[in-house]
Design a protein around this motif. Structure first.
Motif, short mmCIF file in Angstrom:
data_model
loop_
_atom_site.label_atom_id
_atom_site.label_comp_id
_atom_site.label_asym_id
_atom_site.label_seq_id
_atom_site.Cartn_x
_atom_site.Cartn_y
_atom_site.Cartn_z
N GLY A 1 0.82 -1.21 0.00
CA GLY A 1 0.00 0.00 0.00
C GLY A 1 0.85 1.26 0.00
O GLY A 1 0.54 2.23 -0.71
N ASP A 2 1.92 1.26 0.78
CA ASP A 2 2.83 2.42 0.82
C ASP A 2 3.54 2.60 -0.53
O ASP A 2 3.74 3.72 -0.98
N ALA A 3 3.91 1.48 -1.15
CA ALA A 3 4.58 1.55 -2.46
C ALA A 3 3.63 2.10 -3.51
O ALA A 3 4.02 2.95 -4.33
N ALA A 4 2.37 1.66 -3.49
CA ALA A 4 1.38 2.17 -4.44
C ALA A 4 1.14 3.66 -4.22
O ALA A 4 1.01 4.43 -5.18
N LYS A 5 1.08 4.08 -2.96
CA LYS A 5 0.88 5.50 -2.64
C LYS A 5 2.08 6.31 -3.14
O LYS A 5 1.91 7.39 -3.71
N TRP A 6 3.29 5.79 -2.93
CA TRP A 6 4.49 6.49 -3.39
C TRP A 6 4.50 6.63 -4.91
O TRP A 6 4.83 7.68 -5.44
N LEU A 7 4.13 5.53 -5.62
CA LEU A 7 4.07 5.60 -7.09
C LEU A 7 3.04 6.61 -7.55
O LEU A 7 3.23 7.28 -8.57
N GLY A 8 1.95 6.75 -6.81
CA GLY A 8 0.96 7.76 -7.15
C GLY A 8 1.46 9.17 -6.93
O GLY A 8 1.03 10.12 -7.59
#
Length: 192
Positions: A55-62
């Motif tokens: 979830g943190d990785a997806a948020k960072w990519l966003g």
């Protein structure tokens, strides 16, 4: 004309395989996929992530577009890496060898052997000492450098003709174009 089998053999001898590059790319891809899988399993079991939670990785990519120059630099690095990989996949890897096409047999010669033969022919024709002729063979060109003795006059056009005649007698595939250069001794004893 060579049959299909001999044509494939000659191609294998004159072109470098991309096996190491392909294996390296596959290993890196497998390692990345394994890492993502491990992180997903850890997230589903509600365990601590190894590096970052999905979830943190997806948020960072966003948030990458909001990062500005750091995001652009990362995208540029990934883009250049992608272009390099595509270029390596498309471009043929060549070994320093040429096919000799005269005759019904498949003959592949190393560029060093061809260079030695051309240098010897030029040396004999010009009557210069051993080591006075240096030849370098590339994929489509041959560079012939002659260092004459002081007072000896040698024409670069004549050297080019000799080298071209020797190269054409081999029937190289692809054809090799000869270039000649004469290094004249300078006043201080060196070469120009």
């Amino acid at each position: 004309m060579l049959n299909g089998t001999l044509t494939r053999v000659v191609r294998r001898e004159t072109h470098s395989p991309r096996t190491a590059l392909a294996v390296g790319a596959l290993v890196l891809t497998a390692a990345a996929a394994t890492y993502v899988g491990i992180e997903l399993v850890l997230h589903l079991t509600r365990s601590q992530p190894l590096l970052v939670a999905p979830g943190d990785a997806a948020k960072w990519l966003g948030d990458v577009p909001a990062l500005g120059s750091a995001g652009a630099a990362g995208a540029l690095v990934i883009g250049v890496l992608g272009l390099v990989l595509v270029g390596l996949a498309i471009a043929p890897g060549r070994r320093s060898k040429h096919q000799l096409t005269d005759g019904p047999y498949a003959v592949v010669a190393d560029n060093g052997v061809i260079a030695s033969a051309v240098a010897e022919r030029v040396r004999r024709e010009l009557d210069v000492s051993r080591g006075a002729v240096v030849v370098g063979i590339g994929h489509r060109s041959a560079d012939v450098t002659v260092r004459p003795e002081p007072g000896q006059q040698i024409d670069a056009g004549y050297v080019r003709e000799i080298a071209a005649a020797e190269l054409s007698s081999y029937g190289l595939s692809p054809t090799v174009r000869a270039r000649a250069r004469i290094q004249r001794p300078t006043a201080n004893g060196g070469q120009e």
